[in-house]
Write a protein that holds these residues in place. Structure first.
Motif, mmCIF file in Angstrom:
data_model
loop_
_atom_site.group_PDB
_atom_site.id
_atom_site.type_symbol
_atom_site.label_atom_id
_atom_site.label_comp_id
_atom_site.label_asym_id
_atom_site.label_seq_id
_atom_site.Cartn_x
_atom_site.Cartn_y
_atom_site.Cartn_z
ATOM 1 N N ARG A 66 9.577 -3.112 9.033
ATOM 2 C CA ARG A 66 8.759 -4.319 8.826
ATOM 3 C C ARG A 66 8.438 -4.561 7.339
ATOM 4 N NH1 ARG A 66 3.721 -3.602 11.629
ATOM 5 N NH2 ARG A 66 4.772 -2.874 13.490
ATOM 6 N N MET A 67 8.481 -3.504 6.542
ATOM 7 C CA MET A 67 8.193 -3.660 5.098
ATOM 8 C C MET A 67 9.411 -4.146 4.317
ATOM 9 S SD MET A 67 6.194 -0.097 4.354
ATOM 10 C CE MET A 67 4.591 0.283 5.078
ATOM 11 N N PRO A 353 8.482 -0.742 -4.065
ATOM 12 C CA PRO A 353 7.722 -1.950 -4.403
ATOM 13 C C PRO A 353 6.531 -2.175 -3.471
ATOM 14 C CG PRO A 353 10.088 -2.414 -4.351
ATOM 15 C CD PRO A 353 9.905 -1.021 -3.824
ATOM 16 N N VAL A 354 6.707 -1.847 -2.179
ATOM 17 C CA VAL A 354 5.596 -2.034 -1.226
ATOM 18 C C VAL A 354 4.619 -0.860 -1.305
ATOM 19 C CG1 VAL A 354 5.056 -2.081 1.252
ATOM 20 C CG2 VAL A 354 6.770 -3.629 0.320
ATOM 21 N N VAL A 355 5.142 0.350 -1.520
ATOM 22 C CA VAL A 355 4.245 1.494 -1.711
ATOM 23 C C VAL A 355 3.300 1.204 -2.883
ATOM 24 C CG1 VAL A 355 4.190 3.898 -2.534
ATOM 25 C CG2 VAL A 355 5.760 3.242 -0.706
ATOM 26 N N GLY A 356 3.867 0.714 -3.984
ATOM 27 C CA GLY A 356 3.044 0.411 -5.161
ATOM 28 C C GLY A 356 1.990 -0.646 -4.856
ATOM 29 N N LYS A 357 2.404 -1.647 -4.079
ATOM 30 C CA LYS A 357 1.448 -2.715 -3.716
ATOM 31 C C LYS A 357 0.304 -2.132 -2.865
ATOM 32 C CE LYS A 357 2.206 -6.499 -0.668
ATOM 33 N NZ LYS A 357 2.967 -7.715 -0.348
ATOM 34 N N LEU A 358 0.664 -1.257 -1.908
ATOM 35 C CA LEU A 358 -0.364 -0.681 -1.027
ATOM 36 C C LEU A 358 -1.313 0.235 -1.800
ATOM 37 C CD1 LEU A 358 1.912 0.062 2.065
ATOM 38 C CD2 LEU A 358 0.040 -1.597 1.966
ATOM 39 N N LEU A 359 -0.758 1.058 -2.705
ATOM 40 C CA LEU A 359 -1.620 1.957 -3.482
ATOM 41 C C LEU A 359 -2.546 1.152 -4.384
ATOM 42 C CD1 LEU A 359 0.919 4.813 -4.392
ATOM 43 C CD2 LEU A 359 -0.854 4.854 -2.628
ATOM 44 N N CYS A 360 -2.016 0.052 -4.916
ATOM 45 C CA CYS A 360 -2.834 -0.847 -5.748
ATOM 46 C C CYS A 360 -3.971 -1.440 -4.898
ATOM 47 C CB CYS A 360 -1.905 -1.920 -6.325
ATOM 48 S SG CYS A 360 -2.703 -3.320 -7.065
ATOM 49 N N LEU A 362 -5.265 -0.270 -2.073
ATOM 50 C CA LEU A 362 -6.238 0.778 -1.695
ATOM 51 C C LEU A 362 -7.180 1.070 -2.855
ATOM 52 C CD1 LEU A 362 -3.996 3.429 0.142
ATOM 53 C CD2 LEU A 362 -5.860 2.114 1.173
ATOM 54 N N SER A 363 -6.599 1.156 -4.048
ATOM 55 C CA SER A 363 -7.404 1.506 -5.214
ATOM 56 C C SER A 363 -8.428 0.435 -5.555
ATOM 57 C CB SER A 363 -6.454 1.745 -6.396
ATOM 58 O OG SER A 363 -7.174 2.129 -7.516
ATOM 59 N N LEU A 364 -8.049 -0.821 -5.330
ATOM 60 C CA LEU A 364 -8.969 -1.927 -5.667
ATOM 61 C C LEU A 364 -9.943 -2.217 -4.518
ATOM 62 C CD1 LEU A 364 -6.484 -4.355 -7.510
ATOM 63 C CD2 LEU A 364 -8.024 -2.638 -8.494
ATOM 64 N N GLY A 365 -9.890 -1.413 -3.452
ATOM 65 C CA GLY A 365 -10.826 -1.580 -2.339
ATOM 66 C C GLY A 365 -10.501 -2.775 -1.461
ATOM 67 N N GLU A 366 -9.226 -3.198 -1.458
ATOM 68 C CA GLU A 366 -8.825 -4.367 -0.660
ATOM 69 C C GLU A 366 -8.233 -3.919 0.675
ATOM 70 O OE1 GLU A 366 -6.014 -6.260 -3.203
ATOM 71 O OE2 GLU A 366 -7.553 -6.877 -4.649
ATOM 72 N N GLU A 367 -8.185 -4.859 1.622
ATOM 73 C CA GLU A 367 -7.525 -4.603 2.911
ATOM 74 C C GLU A 367 -6.027 -4.471 2.650
ATOM 75 O OE1 GLU A 367 -7.302 -3.959 6.863
ATOM 76 O OE2 GLU A 367 -9.165 -4.231 5.741
ATOM 77 N N PRO A 368 -5.408 -3.332 2.991
ATOM 78 C CA PRO A 368 -3.967 -3.200 2.712
ATOM 79 C C PRO A 368 -3.128 -4.196 3.504
ATOM 80 C CG PRO A 368 -4.964 -1.065 3.196
ATOM 81 C CD PRO A 368 -5.992 -2.100 3.528
ATOM 82 N N SER A 369 -1.993 -4.588 2.931
ATOM 83 C CA SER A 369 -1.117 -5.601 3.541
ATOM 84 C C SER A 369 -0.438 -5.115 4.819
ATOM 85 C CB SER A 369 -0.009 -5.993 2.556
ATOM 86 O OG SER A 369 -0.561 -6.526 1.402
#
Ligand SMILES: Cc1cc2nc3c(=O)[nH]c(=O)nc-3n(C[C@H](O)[C@H](O)[C@H](O)COP(=O)(O)OP(=O)(O)OC[C@H]3O[C@@H](n4cnc5c(N)ncnc54)[C@H](O)[C@@H]3O)c2cc1C
Ligand SMILES: O=C(O)[C@@H]1CCCC=N1
Length: 388
Positions: A66-67, A353-360, A362-369
């Motif tokens: 799905r990613m 590219p998606v791992v980086g987006k998810l870690l970003c 998580l770090s910013l306290g956002e709901e992961p994609s």
């Protein structure tokens, strides 16, 4: 001399493909980001070096397949941002017995697939043979990522967006808190957020944060096999990538890529290796048995008869495996401003590219994609056994 800047919005430890893509997303989102790497770049001591990696949509687990549309889009975006070719479409064959659960799941993960029996496969791709009754599922959008070039590209865009990359600077210690303090061989840095993407070093590294992650570094033989007839498995001919599932002679799987990096040499590897310490990766006695090479030689004589059965070139790389081979992408259970990305288990490059987006996120306290249940630290019991 101006004093060296020491305070950032986010610090990322480890400039492999995962840390570099994480830093890229943060910098694109205007976060003042410091990316720290222990070795001078480029280096070949981790998991992201070398010239090629497979990218595919065929995945037994739907939470990875799905990613993939997002991954393909972000790889294309990086190509456009740097004016570099990072991907070559070759297609990929999944070889195995029909009805094998993971092979069937791969078929389902592809919107449109094509299933070839032994005769159809050798008509279409003359270099390949199947055993009677086995099949090949074709993922036609799959291909090869140019790995070293990709790592350079993502780091270049990170810098272009104002990010700071400091290589040859090893992180020695982390002091958790509302502001995290990171001490390296060259300085002391502070940030309200820290991300650890330290590859095979992660397990030992996070022990100082009271975490015992079940991460096993594996030493991988990267083998290249000479074509008996030069040019038969290169990009000039119709030669796809492949991977095997459910073969009794190679339960962990074997995979291969067409001859790209070294003309006339096809890359064929065992998706497995021997446990190692990343600091001692190359300290193996010459008398050590090489069971992986025996598995590959036997596979090649049956399935790829156009290749010689002894490797022409051998290189080394590292996997960092979790027990279930799913990634760890999560916040530290006690220090929520420390995020960890690890355990990519030999299949993380395409997904970076998606791992980086998810870690970003998580770090910013956002709901992961994406749904993160499969990547949680707490799926492993006892990780906080040594908690401070
Ligand atoms: C042979 C091989 C074939 C593969 N094939 C595929 C494939 O076909 N398709 C696919 O999708 N994936 C594939 N993979 C997997 C993929 O390459 C990895 O999942 C990915 O590269 C992992 O990246 P990483 O950033 O986690 O690790 P690394 O690249 O190892 O990066 C971690 C970095 O952290 C740095 N570091 C560690 N400790 C410190 C410290 N204290 N201070 C500062 N820096 C530190 C290290 O030096 C290193 O540079 C393959 C892997 C191998 C080895
Ligand atoms: O991730 C990939 O596609 C490759 C091939 C299969 C085994 C691991 N890496």
């Amino acid at each position: 001399l101006a004093p060296q800047k020491s305070t950032y919005d986010v610090i990322v430890i480890g400039a492999g493909i995962q840390g570099s893509f994480t830093a890229y997303h943060l910098a694109q989102r205007h976060k003042d980001t410091l990316l720290l790497e222990q070795f001078l770049l480029p280096h070949s001591r981790g998991s992201s070096h070398g010239q090629s990696r497979i990218i595919r949509s065929a995945y037994p687990q739907e939470y990875y397949s799905r990613m993939m549309p997002d991954c393909f889009r972000l790889w294309q975006q990086l190509e456009a941002e740097t004016g570099t070719t990072l991907y070559r479409q070759t297609g990929l064959l999944v070889l195995g017995p029909p009805g094998e659960p993971e092979l069937e799941a791969c078929r389902r993960s592809l919107g449109v697939d094509e299933v070839l029996d032994a005769a159809a496969l050798s008509r279409r791709f003359p270099g390949f043979r199947l055993q009677a009754g086995q099949v090949a599922v074709l993922d036609s959008t799959a291909g090869v990522l140019f790995a070293d070039r990709a790592l350079r590209a993502v780091q270049e865009v990170f810098r272009r967006h104002g990010g700071t990359l400091r290589d040859g600077e090893k992180v020695l210690s982390i002091q958790p808190g509302a502001t995290v303090t990171v001490t390296t061989t060259a300085g002391v840095y502070k940030a309200p957020r820290l991300i650890i993407t330290a590859g095979a070093w992660t397990g030992a590294f996070v022990e100082q944060l009271g975490l015992r992650l079940p991460l096993q570094p594996l030493r991988i033989d990267v083998c290249y096999w000479r074509e008996k007839q030069p040019g038969s498995a290169g990009l000039g001919s119709v030669s796809p990538c492949f991977l095997t599932l459910g073969l009794s002679q190679a339960p962990h799987g074997i995979y291969g890529l067409p001859s790209i990096e070294y003309p006339g040499l096809m890359k064929v590897c065992h998706h497995h290796g021997s446990p190692t310490d990343p600091e001692k990766r190359d300290q193996i006695p010459s008398s050590t048995p090489r069971p992986d090479i025996a598995v590959l030689s036997s596979f090649i004589s049956s399935y790829l008869p156009g290749l010689e059965t002894q490797p022409a070139v051998m290189e080394t790389c590292l996997y960092t495996n979790t027990p279930d081979e799913d990634f760890i992408l999560d916040r530290h259970p006690k220090f929520s401003n420390i995020v960890i990305g690890a355990g990519f288990s030999g299949h993380g490059f395409k997904l970076a590219p998606v791992v980086g987006k998810l870690l970003c996120e998580l770090s910013l306290g956002e709901e992961p994609s994406y749904n993160m249940a499969h990547f949680a630290i707490t799926r492993f019991p006892g990780v906080l056994g040594a908690a401070q």
